[in-house]
Scaffold this active site. Structure first.
Site, PDB file in Angstrom:
ATOM      1  N   HIS A 189       0.722  -1.165   0.007  1.00 56.29           N
ATOM      2  CA  HIS A 189      -0.040  -0.196   0.035  1.00 56.29           C
ATOM      3  C   HIS A 189       0.752   1.201  -0.104  1.00 56.29           C
ATOM      4  O   HIS A 189       0.702   2.280  -0.707  1.00 56.29           O
ATOM      5  CB  HIS A 189      -0.942   0.059   1.373  1.00 56.29           C
ATOM      6  CG  HIS A 189      -1.814  -1.066   1.368  1.00 56.29           C
ATOM      7  ND1 HIS A 189      -1.807  -2.273   2.390  1.00 56.29           N
ATOM      8  CD2 HIS A 189      -2.923  -1.202   0.713  1.00 56.29           C
ATOM      9  CE1 HIS A 189      -2.927  -2.863   2.168  1.00 56.29           C
ATOM     10  NE2 HIS A 189      -3.822  -2.379   1.294  1.00 56.29           N
TER      11      HIS A 189
ATOM     12  N   ARG B  86      -4.123 -10.286   3.926  1.00 54.27           N
ATOM     13  CA  ARG B  86      -4.515 -11.602   4.410  1.00 54.27           C
ATOM     14  C   ARG B  86      -3.423 -12.425   4.474  1.00 54.27           C
ATOM     15  O   ARG B  86      -3.591 -13.626   5.134  1.00 54.27           O
ATOM     16  CB  ARG B  86      -5.483 -12.204   3.078  1.00 54.27           C
ATOM     17  CG  ARG B  86      -6.910 -11.501   2.940  1.00 54.27           C
ATOM     18  CD  ARG B  86      -7.607 -12.003   1.943  1.00 54.27           C
ATOM     19  NE  ARG B  86      -9.164 -11.643   2.076  1.00 54.27           N
ATOM     20  CZ  ARG B  86      -9.671 -10.856   1.203  1.00 54.27           C
ATOM     21  NH1 ARG B  86      -9.115 -10.473   0.249  1.00 54.27           N
ATOM     22  NH2 ARG B  86     -10.987 -10.552   1.532  1.00 54.27           N
TER      23      ARG B  86
HETATM   24  P1  AMP Z   1      -6.516  -3.456  -0.486  1.00 58.59           P
HETATM   25  O1  AMP Z   1      -6.510  -2.783   0.735  1.00 58.59           O
HETATM   26  O2  AMP Z   1      -6.086  -4.964  -0.598  1.00 58.59           O
HETATM   27  O3  AMP Z   1      -8.092  -3.474  -1.131  1.00 58.59           O
HETATM   28  O4  AMP Z   1      -5.569  -3.204  -1.493  1.00 58.59           O
HETATM   29  C1  AMP Z   1      -5.565  -1.713  -2.055  1.00 58.59           C
HETATM   30  C2  AMP Z   1      -4.663  -1.431  -3.081  1.00 58.59           C
HETATM   31  O5  AMP Z   1      -3.531  -1.907  -2.509  1.00 58.59           O
HETATM   32  C3  AMP Z   1      -5.065  -2.291  -4.172  1.00 58.59           C
HETATM   33  O6  AMP Z   1      -4.821  -1.195  -5.487  1.00 58.59           O
HETATM   34  C4  AMP Z   1      -3.940  -3.240  -4.343  1.00 58.59           C
HETATM   35  O7  AMP Z   1      -3.937  -3.852  -5.709  1.00 58.59           O
HETATM   36  C5  AMP Z   1      -2.833  -2.471  -3.972  1.00 58.59           C
HETATM   37  N1  AMP Z   1      -1.983  -3.697  -3.137  1.00 58.59           N
HETATM   38  C6  AMP Z   1      -2.048  -4.705  -2.337  1.00 58.59           C
HETATM   39  N2  AMP Z   1      -1.031  -5.430  -2.137  1.00 58.59           N
HETATM   40  C7  AMP Z   1      -0.137  -4.741  -2.941  1.00 58.59           C
HETATM   41  C8  AMP Z   1       1.070  -5.103  -3.152  1.00 58.59           C
HETATM   42  N3  AMP Z   1       1.806  -6.146  -2.469  1.00 58.59           N
HETATM   43  N4  AMP Z   1       2.024  -4.454  -4.078  1.00 58.59           N
HETATM   44  C9  AMP Z   1       1.231  -3.301  -4.552  1.00 58.59           C
HETATM   45  N5  AMP Z   1      -0.035  -2.995  -4.314  1.00 58.59           N
HETATM   46  C10 AMP Z   1      -0.671  -3.637  -3.724  1.00 58.59           C
END
Ligand code: AMP
Length: 287
Positions: free
Chosen positions: A37, A191
C-alpha cells in the site's frame, strides 16, 4: 494529515487542497496497510501535489461466506503510517456514509470481470466497480493508483473508466503499480496474516513455481502442459486447491493457449486452508 469521515467534510477538505490548482491523487484501500500500500502512496506523491487515501472495508465486494467480519481493521496504526508518508487527507467513511438507506445502484463491467476471481467470487467485481466509481466521484482526483497485485481489479476499473467516459480520473490517469513482495517472493497482502507459520512457508512456493512456469513458457514449452505442471507443483507444495492458473492477454484478460506478440500475464489463485492467495506476473518480452 486530516481525516474525513463524512462526505460533507471530505468535500470541504478536497476543495481546500484544490486551491490554486493543486493536483490530487487518490489511493483507495481497505486498510491493514503494508509496504505494498505504501508504495502506492509514494508513487501517488511523486505524481501529484496531494495524496488522498481512502480506507473502507467494502461489504459489497465480500460474499456471505467470506471474511468481511474478520478482515483486519487497524485505523489508528494505518493513520500513523499514512501520515508518515505525507498523505494529506484520509477518507474513512463508515458503511452508512457509503451506502445510505435506499442505496440500490450497481456497476457491472462484463467480460473482463467474469473469469478468474470473478468466476470464484460472484458479485465481487460489481462491488469493487461500484465503490471505486463512488470514490472517484467523491474525491474527483486527477490520478488514481492501484496495485498490479490485483491485476483483474485494475483491468475492471480501467474498463469502467473507459466505458463510462470518466474524467476524474480519466482512464489514462489510472496507474498500475508493480507488486511489492516479501523477501521470499510472496506478494504482500493484508490476508497473509491469516497464515500459520507452516502455511506461510508453503505460500512462498507460489511465486517460485510461477517463475519456473514463466521460464518454461518463455523457453517455448507447451503452455497447457506447463500450467498443469504448475498446478501439480502447488498442490505438492502444500496448497489445498488451485482456483485457476492461466496465461492471459494483459489487457483483455482473454485466456491464451500460447505466447504471442501481445503482452501476456500469468495469473494464479490458490488456497492454503481457508486463505486464498492471488498472484500474477508478466510473461514474455512484450510484457
Ligand atoms: P486492498 O487494501 O487489499 O484493497 O488494496 C488496496 C490497494 O493496494 C489495491 O490497489 C491493491 O492492488 C494494492 N496492493 C495490495 N497489495 C499490494 C502489493 N503487495 N503490492 C502493490 N500493491 C498492492
Amino acid at each position: 494529515m486530516q481525516t474525513a469521515t463524512t462526505l460533507e467534510v471530505l468535500r470541504k477538505r478536497v476543495a481546500e487542497l484544490r486551491q490554486s490548482g493543486a493536483s490530487i491523487a487518490l489511493v483507495p484501500t481497505m486498510g491493514a496497510l503494508h509496504e505494498g500500500h505504501l508504495s502506492l502512496m509514494r508513487e501517488a506523491k511523486n505524481s501529484c501535489d496531494h495524496v488522498v487515501a481512502s480506507i473502507f472495508v467494502n461489504p459489497t465486494q465480500f460474499s456471505p461466506n467470506e471474511d468481511l467480519d474478520s478482515y483486519p481493521r487497524q485505523l489508528v496504526k494505518d493513520s500513523e503510517m499514512l501520515e508518515a508518508e505525507g498523505v494529506a487527507l484520509l477518507w474513512a467513511p463508515d458503511t452508512q456514509q457509503m451506502y445510505p438507506d435506499g442505496f440500490v445502484s450497481s456497476i457491472s463491467v462484463r467480460g473482463v470481470s467474469e473469469g478468474f476471481c470473478g468466476a470464484d467470487r460472484p458479485g465481487h467485481f460489481d462491488g469493487v466497480a461500484t465503490v471505486v466509481c463512488k470514490l472517484f466521484n467523491q474525491v474527483q482526483p486527477d490520478m488514481a493508483f492501484f496495485g498490479e497485485k490485483d491485476f483483474q481489479q485494475l483491468a475492471v476499473i480501467r474498463t469502467m473508466a473507459r466505458d463510462l467516459d470518466l474524467t476524474r480520473p480519466h482512464v489514462d490517469s489510472i496507474i498500475g503499480v508493480p507488486t511489492v513482495r516479501e523477501e521470499d517472493g510472496l506478494a504482500m497482502s493484508s490476508r497473509n496474516r491469516y497464515l500459520s507459520a507452516k502455511q506461510r512457508e508453503e505460500a512462498a512456493m507460489l511465486s517460485m513455481q510461477m517463475r519456473e512456469a514463466i521460464a518454461r513458457i518463455e523457453d517455448g514449452q507447451n503452455v497447457g502442459r506447463t500450467l498443469t505442471a504448475l498446478e501439480d507443483a502447488l498442490l505438492g507444495a502444500g496448497f489445498d486447491r488451485v482456483d485457476y492458473a492461466d496465461l492471459a492477454d494483459s489487457i483483455t484478460l482473454e485466456k491464451l493457449g500460447e505466447l504471442g506478440d501481445r503482452p501476456a500475464r500469468l495469473l494464479v489463485a490458490a488456497r492454503i486452508g481457508s486463505t486464498r492467495l492471488i498472484d500474477n506476473m508478466p510473461v514474455g518480452q512484450a510484457a
